[in-house]
Scaffold this active site. Structure first.
Site, PDB file in Angstrom:
ATOM      1  CD  GLU A  86      46.516  31.908  60.849  1.00  0.00           C
ATOM      2  OE1 GLU A  86      46.777  30.686  60.841  1.00  0.00           O
ATOM      3  OE2 GLU A  86      45.743  32.448  61.663  1.00  0.00           O
ATOM      4  CG  ASP A 291      34.189  44.066  72.698  1.00  0.00           C
ATOM      5  OD1 ASP A 291      35.395  43.781  72.577  1.00  0.00           O
ATOM      6  OD2 ASP A 291      33.721  44.633  73.701  1.00  0.00           O
ATOM      7  CG  HIS A 382      50.745  27.239  56.726  1.00  0.00           C
ATOM      8  ND1 HIS A 382      49.905  26.191  56.973  1.00  0.00           N
ATOM      9  CD2 HIS A 382      50.281  28.271  57.483  1.00  0.00           C
ATOM     10  CE1 HIS A 382      48.978  26.564  57.851  1.00  0.00           C
ATOM     11  NE2 HIS A 382      49.191  27.824  58.168  1.00  0.00           N
TER      12      HIS A 382
END
Length: 390
Positions: A86, A291, A382
């Site tokens: 991302e 995990d 972004h």
């Protein structure tokens, strides 16, 4: 079309067995596995981590920070590895870490630490179930001995219980050292339950090793109230001038928005009332061999803010169920071990330290994101890092 099984060999963890499986899949699917087949770890090192090994998925790893942490175990400056695809994520967390550090650093505290398995016992009627609970409490030392006979590191701390109709739902709480402990507690609870089934004065008409109230790898209100993993608090007094300089906003603006976004989180039934705890936890978990499914439980929690008498912003996050490990699972794999070593968290006695770093990372990401939203820089950031470009 007949079924064609995936090739298996006497030793499934060699370069040759991985190569033959890739060749099989290339022939069957038409895909090229050139990149998947390039890796530096020895195939035998994944023997306890995966089956039908064919190679690796390469995940970009960035480094956020440094962040100054004043923890019970995590103390000093930390560079935080984050595995993510991302764009802007690492940059955003780095900005949050800078703001926290320039305000004096993050104070982190682990206030609870246990892992559960939750056996369920069913009886003829409710009174038999009630008598069983009384017997179980009276024989706790023997049950504890049976549980702890299976592990060197696990300790049975207590057994909670809830009776519904003729069923008794238990929650065996263990300390698990530096392991996450799901397998450890499962084995220990199984041994304890077998002892209970053999010695119970009340006939058990139905038994399950899991009655589902431990909610393994699922979010639940139970784990908000009764921690699963480590309950971590990260807090900081973020200075007004730091917010002005680094985020172009003020404590009052952020606090006002927090009051309103909290209602939105309630309306949505969100498991976390802050901006985005899962982002940082997932990236840090993947980098350090945790995990990844435990992100479901670990990301839940509570964000809290206040304005100090001096006009600064008190900001905290409480994560009731951070499930992390510094031994076992994927922590021993080559790149994951390197990332843990970067944090000073590789090996024994480091699991609480890692949990504190998780808490500090979440707080940094939350501060940066809410600041970007309030200064109207969320979309533009972004754009600047290329995430919005087609």
């Amino acid at each position: 079309m007949s079924r064609k099984p995936i090739p298996r060999f006497d030793d499934n963890y060699t370069e040759d067995s991985a190569r033959q499986r890739r060749a099989f899949l290339e022939a069957e699917t038409g895909v090229s596995l050139t990149h998947t087949g390039h890796y530096s770890l020895p195939p035998e090192s994944v023997r306890n981590n995966t089956e039908n090994f064919i190679g690796v998925v390469q995940m970009p790893v960035g480094v956020a920070g440094p962040v100054l942490i004043h923890g019970e175990d995590a103390q000093g400056w930390f560079y935080v590895p984050m595995a993510t695809t991302e764009g802007t994520l690492v940059a955003s967390y780095s900005r949050g870490m800078r703001m926290l550090s320039e305000s004096g650093g993050v104070k982190t505290t682990v206030i609870d630490d246990n892992m559960q398995r939750a056996p369920m016992f069913e009886f003829e009627d409710a009174r038999a179930a009630k008598r069983f609970v009384q017997w179980m409490q009276a024989t706790l030392p023997a049950i504890t001995a049976a549980a702890e006979s299976t592990t060197r590191h696990g300790k049975l701390m207590n057994i909670q219980h809830w009776q519904i109709a003729r069923m008794v739902y238990t929650r065996f709480n263990f300390s698990t050292g530096d392991a996450a402990g799901q397998n450890m507690t499962g084995k220990a609870a199984h041994a304890a339950s077998q002892w209970i089934l053999a010695h119970s004065p009340e006939p058990v008409i139905h038994f399950s090793l899991s009655g589902a109230i431990e909610t393994d790898k699922k979010h639940s209100h139970m784990n908000l109230m009764h921690s699963r993993g480590k309950r971590v608090v990260a807090e900081c007094v973020v200075k007004r001038d730091v917010l002005a300089q680094r985020a172009r906003t003020t404590p009052e603006i952020i606090f006002k928005q927090r009051q309103r976004s909290y209602l939105g989180a309630m309306l949505a039934g969100s498991a976390y009332n802050g901006p985005h705890s899962a982002n940082g936890i997932a990236a840090l978990f993947i980098a350090t061999g945790q995990d990844e499914a435990n992100v479901v439980e670990s990301h839940t929690g509570f964000s809290f803010m206040d304005i100090t008498p001096e006009g600064d912003l008190y900001y905290s996050c409480t994560l009731p169920s951070v499930i992390c490990a510094t031994k076992g699972g994927g922590t021993g794999l080559s790149t994951q071990a390197e990332c843990l070593t970067m944090l000073g968290c590789n090996g024994e006695g480091k699991a609480r330290k890692l949990a504190e770093i998780v808490g500090a990372t979440v707080l940094a990401g939350d501060l940066s994101l809410i600041s970007a939203i309030m200064s109207d820089e969320w979309v533009s950031s972004h754009d600047a890092y290329g995430r919005n470009r087609s």
